[in-house]
Design an enzyme around this catalytic site. Sequence first.
Site, PDB file in Angstrom:
ATOM      1  N   SER A 220       0.866  -1.169   0.000  1.00  0.00           N
ATOM      2  CA  SER A 220       0.000   0.000   0.000  1.00  0.00           C
ATOM      3  C   SER A 220       0.906   1.223   0.000  1.00  0.00           C
ATOM      4  CB  SER A 220      -0.871  -0.033   1.261  1.00  0.00           C
ATOM      5  OG  SER A 220      -1.574   1.175   1.413  1.00  0.00           O
TER       6      SER A 220
ATOM      7  N   LYS B 180      -9.634  -6.935   7.850  1.00  0.00           N
ATOM      8  CA  LYS B 180      -8.651  -6.560   8.866  1.00  0.00           C
ATOM      9  C   LYS B 180      -9.148  -7.216  10.144  1.00  0.00           C
ATOM     10  CE  LYS B 180      -7.172  -2.272   6.708  1.00  0.00           C
ATOM     11  NZ  LYS B 180      -7.360  -0.807   6.672  1.00  0.00           N
TER      12      LYS B 180
ATOM     13  N   ASP C  62     -13.626  -1.826   2.919  1.00  0.00           N
ATOM     14  CA  ASP C  62     -12.682  -1.909   4.047  1.00  0.00           C
ATOM     15  C   ASP C  62     -13.394  -1.351   5.287  1.00  0.00           C
ATOM     16  OD1 ASP C  62     -10.696  -1.444   5.949  1.00  0.00           O
ATOM     17  OD2 ASP C  62      -9.311  -0.414   4.619  1.00  0.00           O
TER      18      ASP C  62
ATOM     19  N   LYS D 189      -1.012  -1.035  -4.521  1.00  0.00           N
ATOM     20  CA  LYS D 189      -2.196  -0.242  -4.158  1.00  0.00           C
ATOM     21  C   LYS D 189      -1.760   1.197  -3.953  1.00  0.00           C
ATOM     22  CE  LYS D 189      -4.531   0.044   0.347  1.00  0.00           C
ATOM     23  NZ  LYS D 189      -5.106  -0.819   1.416  1.00  0.00           N
TER      24      LYS D 189
ATOM     25  N   ASP E 296      -7.024   3.016  -3.151  1.00  0.00           N
ATOM     26  CA  ASP E 296      -7.750   3.087  -1.880  1.00  0.00           C
ATOM     27  C   ASP E 296      -8.012   4.549  -1.554  1.00  0.00           C
ATOM     28  OD1 ASP E 296      -8.829   2.786   0.623  1.00  0.00           O
ATOM     29  OD2 ASP E 296      -7.071   1.812   1.533  1.00  0.00           O
TER      30      ASP E 296
ATOM     31  N   GLU F  14     -10.897   0.549  -3.553  1.00  0.00           N
ATOM     32  CA  GLU F  14     -11.158   0.271  -2.138  1.00  0.00           C
ATOM     33  C   GLU F  14     -11.810   1.470  -1.443  1.00  0.00           C
ATOM     34  OE1 GLU F  14      -7.629  -1.230  -0.273  1.00  0.00           O
ATOM     35  OE2 GLU F  14      -8.370  -0.934   1.762  1.00  0.00           O
TER      36      GLU F  14
ATOM     37  N   LYS G 212      -2.783   5.012  -2.786  1.00  0.00           N
ATOM     38  CA  LYS G 212      -3.746   5.831  -2.059  1.00  0.00           C
ATOM     39  C   LYS G 212      -4.155   6.994  -2.969  1.00  0.00           C
ATOM     40  CE  LYS G 212      -3.838   3.791   2.031  1.00  0.00           C
ATOM     41  NZ  LYS G 212      -5.076   3.292   2.663  1.00  0.00           N
TER      42      LYS G 212
ATOM     43  N   GLY H 219      -4.012  -4.120   6.107  1.00  0.00           N
ATOM     44  CA  GLY H 219      -3.026  -3.810   7.141  1.00  0.00           C
ATOM     45  C   GLY H 219      -3.285  -2.449   7.726  1.00  0.00           C
TER      46      GLY H 219
HETATM   47  O1  OSB Z   1      -7.132   1.792   4.418  1.00  0.00           O
HETATM   48  O2  OSB Z   1      -5.976   0.056   4.237  1.00  0.00           O
HETATM   49  C1  OSB Z   1      -6.148   1.158   4.732  1.00  0.00           C
HETATM   50  C2  OSB Z   1      -3.140   2.097   6.914  1.00  0.00           C
HETATM   51  C3  OSB Z   1      -3.771   2.729   7.957  1.00  0.00           C
HETATM   52  C4  OSB Z   1      -5.134   2.891   7.924  1.00  0.00           C
HETATM   53  C5  OSB Z   1      -5.875   2.404   6.847  1.00  0.00           C
HETATM   54  C6  OSB Z   1      -5.248   1.747   5.800  1.00  0.00           C
HETATM   55  C7  OSB Z   1      -3.856   1.610   5.820  1.00  0.00           C
HETATM   56  C8  OSB Z   1      -3.097   1.016   4.734  1.00  0.00           C
HETATM   57  C9  OSB Z   1      -1.711   0.512   5.080  1.00  0.00           C
HETATM   58  O3  OSB Z   1      -3.461   0.981   3.585  1.00  0.00           O
HETATM   59  C10 OSB Z   1      -1.530  -0.932   4.819  1.00  0.00           C
HETATM   60  C11 OSB Z   1      -0.239  -1.408   5.465  1.00  0.00           C
HETATM   61  O4  OSB Z   1       0.817  -1.258   4.844  1.00  0.00           O
HETATM   62  O5  OSB Z   1      -0.277  -1.911   6.602  1.00  0.00           O
HETATM   63 MG    MG Z   2      -8.242   0.643   3.071  1.00  0.00          MG
END
Ligand code: OSB
Ligand code: MG
Length: 369
Positions: A136, A263, A239, A162, A189, A214, A164, A291
Amino acid sequence: MFRIDAAEILLVRLPLKFRFETSFGVQTEKLVPLLVLHGDGVQGLSEGTMEAAPMYREETIVGALNLLREVFLPRVLGRSFANPEALEAALGSFRGNRMARAMVEMAAWDLWARSLGVPLGTLLGGHRTEVEVGVSLGIQPDEAATVDVVRRHVEQGYRRIKLKIKPGWDVQPVRATREAFPDIRLTVDANSAYTLADSGRLAALDAYDLTYIEQPLAWDDLVDHAELQRRLRTPLCLDESVASAQDARKGLALGAGRVINIKVARVGGHAEARRVHDVAQSFGAPVWCGGMLESGVGRAHNIHLSTLPDFKLPGDTSSASRYWETDVVNEALEAEDGLMPVPEGPGIGVTLNRDFTARVSELHEEYTV
Ligand code: OSB
Ligand code: MG
């Protein structure tokens, strides 16, 4: 059967090796609450994934730690449970606060698995010895920087990238990445940053062969996600919107998405995560393991959960060394060619680096009966 004799709460602040920008803002460090349960001559470990402020979901670290101290730990200390589901049921009359409850539930799974001498993944019903992972990647300053960071991670073998996104920074990074890497598995995401009024902008992403988009819309809005899904070809992945197996059922039944990011802490622990997995499987929807920038404790839990069969898409559980100079666990959790080995040994297969946690803990509390 296992018994809980004592508990420890630790709070560790870890500097992140990268600047992580999302539609929520910028993150440069991670506050990691840890729970250690003692019983049957072993320890069970878990990590809280709530954050200092209620941005991602409604839970917070201060709220969770107070609930542990005042409500949840008193319910389990000095008690024996037939299995972790029995412990989950002992906290089952409480509403919400699933990440806080998950701290107790997940530590109990680890404790039970260690007392039985079995890896957690095996106990959950998983079979894999390694799991497919992606990364991510936070919002970058421009397209060139995006392509650069994507290239570095593609070269490391990650199985999915992925990105952001946020309003005003969505099609640009996706177009640049897709042009540079026509064949990679690519997703985005939005962390709830859009509304249905943006559906035209989101539909423009249909051109880039994304595996899913996402959580584009509000964390608590399945109805609008269903409407958006009708307007898009790209599958939506839920999510924030899924806090339980019931949420997963409603979301999939409504057509609010076709993929679920599980999660484990968000849904209240491993037992509920497995129910979400089973619901998704019954709908023919793939899941993957999300994560929350976990330390080695939460990361190990994620890897074990990902050994279940419907985890058909690569998760976010990338190498621990991407995140931390020094992790809270002794064991390395490193992916190679996009495959993360499942830590061997009983339970989650990692142990706390007590020298390190003693040095960096901002809080260390012990509770006995
Ligand atoms: O939306 O998946 C998410 C991290 C913190 C809060 C929300 C998210 C995330 C990540 C990080 O996308 C994923 C990771 O590398 O742990
Ligand atoms: Mg997410």
